[in-house]
Structure formats: C-alpha cells, structure tokens
Write a protein that holds these residues in place. Structure first.
Motif, short mmCIF file in Angstrom:
data_model
loop_
_atom_site.label_atom_id
_atom_site.label_comp_id
_atom_site.label_asym_id
_atom_site.label_seq_id
_atom_site.Cartn_x
_atom_site.Cartn_y
_atom_site.Cartn_z
N MET A 267 0.84 -1.19 0.00
CA MET A 267 0.00 0.00 0.00
C MET A 267 0.88 1.25 0.00
SD MET A 267 -3.11 -0.71 2.65
CE MET A 267 -4.10 -2.19 2.55
N ALA A 268 0.62 2.16 -0.93
CA ALA A 268 1.33 3.42 -0.99
C ALA A 268 0.46 4.52 -0.39
CB ALA A 268 1.68 3.75 -2.44
N GLY A 269 1.12 5.54 0.13
CA GLY A 269 0.36 6.62 0.73
C GLY A 269 0.02 6.36 2.18
N GLY B 24 -5.40 6.61 -4.78
CA GLY B 24 -5.24 6.71 -3.33
C GLY B 24 -6.15 5.78 -2.56
N PRO B 25 -7.29 6.30 -2.04
CA PRO B 25 -8.13 5.46 -1.17
C PRO B 25 -8.70 4.22 -1.86
CG PRO B 25 -9.17 7.58 -1.64
CD PRO B 25 -7.76 7.69 -2.11
N LYS B 26 -9.08 4.34 -3.12
CA LYS B 26 -9.63 3.16 -3.80
C LYS B 26 -8.55 2.08 -3.97
CE LYS B 26 -12.22 1.54 -7.82
NZ LYS B 26 -11.33 0.39 -8.09
N ALA B 27 -7.34 2.50 -4.35
CA ALA B 27 -6.26 1.54 -4.52
C ALA B 27 -5.94 0.84 -3.19
CB ALA B 27 -5.02 2.25 -5.05
N GLN B 28 -5.99 1.59 -2.08
CA GLN B 28 -5.72 0.96 -0.78
C GLN B 28 -6.82 -0.03 -0.40
OE1 GLN B 28 -4.31 3.02 2.56
NE2 GLN B 28 -2.98 4.40 1.43
N ALA B 29 -8.07 0.36 -0.65
CA ALA B 29 -9.17 -0.57 -0.33
C ALA B 29 -9.07 -1.83 -1.19
CB ALA B 29 -10.51 0.12 -0.55
N ASP B 30 -8.75 -1.68 -2.47
CA ASP B 30 -8.59 -2.84 -3.34
C ASP B 30 -7.43 -3.72 -2.88
OD1 ASP B 30 -10.71 -1.96 -4.88
OD2 ASP B 30 -9.45 -1.09 -6.46
N ALA B 31 -6.34 -3.08 -2.43
CA ALA B 31 -5.18 -3.85 -1.96
C ALA B 31 -5.54 -4.66 -0.72
CB ALA B 31 -4.01 -2.92 -1.66
N THR B 32 -6.35 -4.08 0.17
CA THR B 32 -6.78 -4.83 1.36
C THR B 32 -7.58 -6.06 0.96
OG1 THR B 32 -6.81 -2.85 2.74
CG2 THR B 32 -8.14 -4.71 3.49
N GLY B 33 -8.44 -5.91 -0.04
CA GLY B 33 -9.19 -7.07 -0.53
C GLY B 33 -8.27 -8.16 -1.05
N ASP B 34 -7.22 -7.75 -1.79
CA ASP B 34 -6.25 -8.72 -2.30
C ASP B 34 -5.50 -9.40 -1.14
OD1 ASP B 34 -6.97 -8.02 -4.88
OD2 ASP B 34 -5.27 -6.66 -5.16
N LEU C 291 -6.59 -9.90 1.93
CA LEU C 291 -7.49 -10.84 2.59
C LEU C 291 -7.61 -12.13 1.79
CD1 LEU C 291 -10.30 -8.39 3.79
CD2 LEU C 291 -8.50 -9.46 5.18
N ASP C 292 -7.68 -12.00 0.46
CA ASP C 292 -7.73 -13.20 -0.39
C ASP C 292 -6.47 -14.04 -0.20
OD1 ASP C 292 -10.18 -12.38 -1.38
OD2 ASP C 292 -9.36 -11.53 -3.23
N ALA C 293 -5.31 -13.35 -0.16
CA ALA C 293 -4.05 -14.08 0.00
C ALA C 293 -3.99 -14.77 1.37
CB ALA C 293 -2.87 -13.12 -0.17
N LEU C 294 -4.39 -14.06 2.40
CA LEU C 294 -4.34 -14.65 3.74
C LEU C 294 -5.28 -15.84 3.87
CD1 LEU C 294 -4.21 -11.36 5.83
CD2 LEU C 294 -2.35 -13.03 5.58
#
Length: 240
Positions: A1-3, A188-198, A200-203
């Motif tokens: 996550m950047a930012g 920014g915020p959308k990219a971070q939210a999408d990264a969190t979803g990724d 969670l999928d990985a975990l």
C-alpha cells in the motif's frame, strides 16, 4: 500500500485568533464537496459551528475532542482560548488540496465564477510577502463569514432546506474538476481498499507474499502555509 493509511491527509492546524464582525475569532467557514473531515483537538479550547442537514449546531472543542463531518457540512472553527490547535484528518488525500472546498461567500460572489475564483485564491497570488498573504487570508475569511452569518440566519429561520441553494452552487463551482479528482481517488483510497481485498484473499490461502514487502514510510518535514481555518503544517502523504 502506498500513501498514508486509508488514503487520508493529515495536517496540524493552529486556528486563527483574528476576531471578526460578530466578535468571534477563527477561520473561514466552508464546506467540502467530496471529502469527510475529522478533528482531533490537541490543545486549547473553542468551538465548531456547523450548518448541515441537521440545521445549525455548535459544539465545544477541548483537548481530546474527536468529531467529524461529511461532505456538504458548512463548518466554522472558533478559537475561544486563543491557542486552539488540532490535527485534521481528511479523506481522499489530494482532492481537498485540488479545490474540494467551497467558501460561504455572499451569494453574488458564489454566482460570479471570476469573482469567486479571485476571492478564493487571493492568498496564493504570486509575489506576495508572507505578511501580505496573511492579510489576504484574513480578507477572504471575513468575506466567508459575511456569507455564513446570512446563511446561518436563514437556516435558523427556515430550517435545513435553506442549505439547498448553497449546495447547488457548490456543485456547479466544482463540476469541471471531478475528472482530475477521480484519478486522485483511484490512485489513493480506492487503490488501498482494493489492496486490502487482495491481502485478505491471500491470507485466506495462507499466502504471505505481501507481508514480505513490509516497509516503513516517512513524510519528511512539514510545510507551513496560510490555510482556511488557521496556520497549517502539512505533508504530502499521497503515493509517489
């Protein structure tokens, strides 16, 4: 996550102690059209006056007060003790800095694009000394308070429906900026939210690749400037 976490922006605000026409000291009343704003009061005492779908409200501020308001909420910081200071957290880092705010100038200024732009940007005019920027900021504040006091009177008399003309004007003022804002939001915020979803999928698959990319970020030194509500210390927390 950047930012910065959540795609937020953070600043320290030392609220202006300049008195205005109604005897209260503070900043320029304004609203945000796309972003939610949060306060964490770190020192001093005062108040924030708001105009929203809930009508007119005034809330006391003291160290430890935490509150926030959604887009469309007109807010005016009042410096009661002379040393009111707070940390401001804004959603959508980059969008507020790109013109998300609309001042509560009198209606004839809001309805004249050239007059509005001149009044809103006066403190940023090139070639001004710091003292001249402070004077321009105070003039802008006084114009916003003039419009705010008239609007507050209408809201107290007629109810929250009296806000609708300002909201319509605000939407017209920022309409041509939204394509630029969309990229800031996506990066920014959308990219971070999408990264969190990724993540969670990985975990869920017991995969740890994103943990192996752990790192520490730093914003460096703050930049000082004349803000809407007070002297600001700001950082550029967007992804680079």
């Amino acid at each position: 996550m950047a930012g910065f976490p959540g795609g937020t922006a953070v600043s320290i605000v030392t609220v202006y102690d300049w008195p205005t026409v109604d005897g209260q000291a503070g900043g320029s009343p304004h609203l945000h059209t796309a972003s939610t704003e949060g306060y964490v009061v770190t020192g001093g005492t005062g108040a924030v006056e708001t105009l929203s779908g809930d009508g007119y409200e005034r809330r006391d501020l003291a160290r430890g007060t935490v509150l926030w308001f959604t887009p469309g909420t007109v807010h005016r910081l009042v410096n009661g003790s002379g040393d009111l200071q707070l940390v401001v957290v804004m959603s959508n880092a980059g969008i507020p800095e790109a013109g998300d705010a609309v001042f509560t100038f009198p209606e004839h200024v809001l309805d004249d694009p050239a007059a509005y732009a001149a009044a809103a940007t006066a403190p940023a005019a090139p070639g001004l000394t710091d003292e001249e920027r402070g004077t321009a900021t105070r003039t802008r504040r006084d114009l916003a308070v003039e419009g705010y006091l008239a609007l507050r009177e209408r809201v107290e008399r007629e109810g929250p429906d009296a806000m609708k003309p300002l909201w319509d004007r605000a939407a017209r003022i920022v309409a041509d900026r939204t394509e630029d804002w969309r990229k800031l939001w996506a990066d920014g915020p959308k990219a971070q939210a999408d990264a969190t979803g990724d993540h969670l999928d990985a975990l869920a698959r017991a995969e740890s690749a994103h943990l192996c990319d752990a790192h520490v970020g730093s914003a460096g030194d703050a930049a000082g400037r004349w803000g809407m509500c007070g002297r600001l210390e700001t950082w550029d927390l967007r992804p680079h």
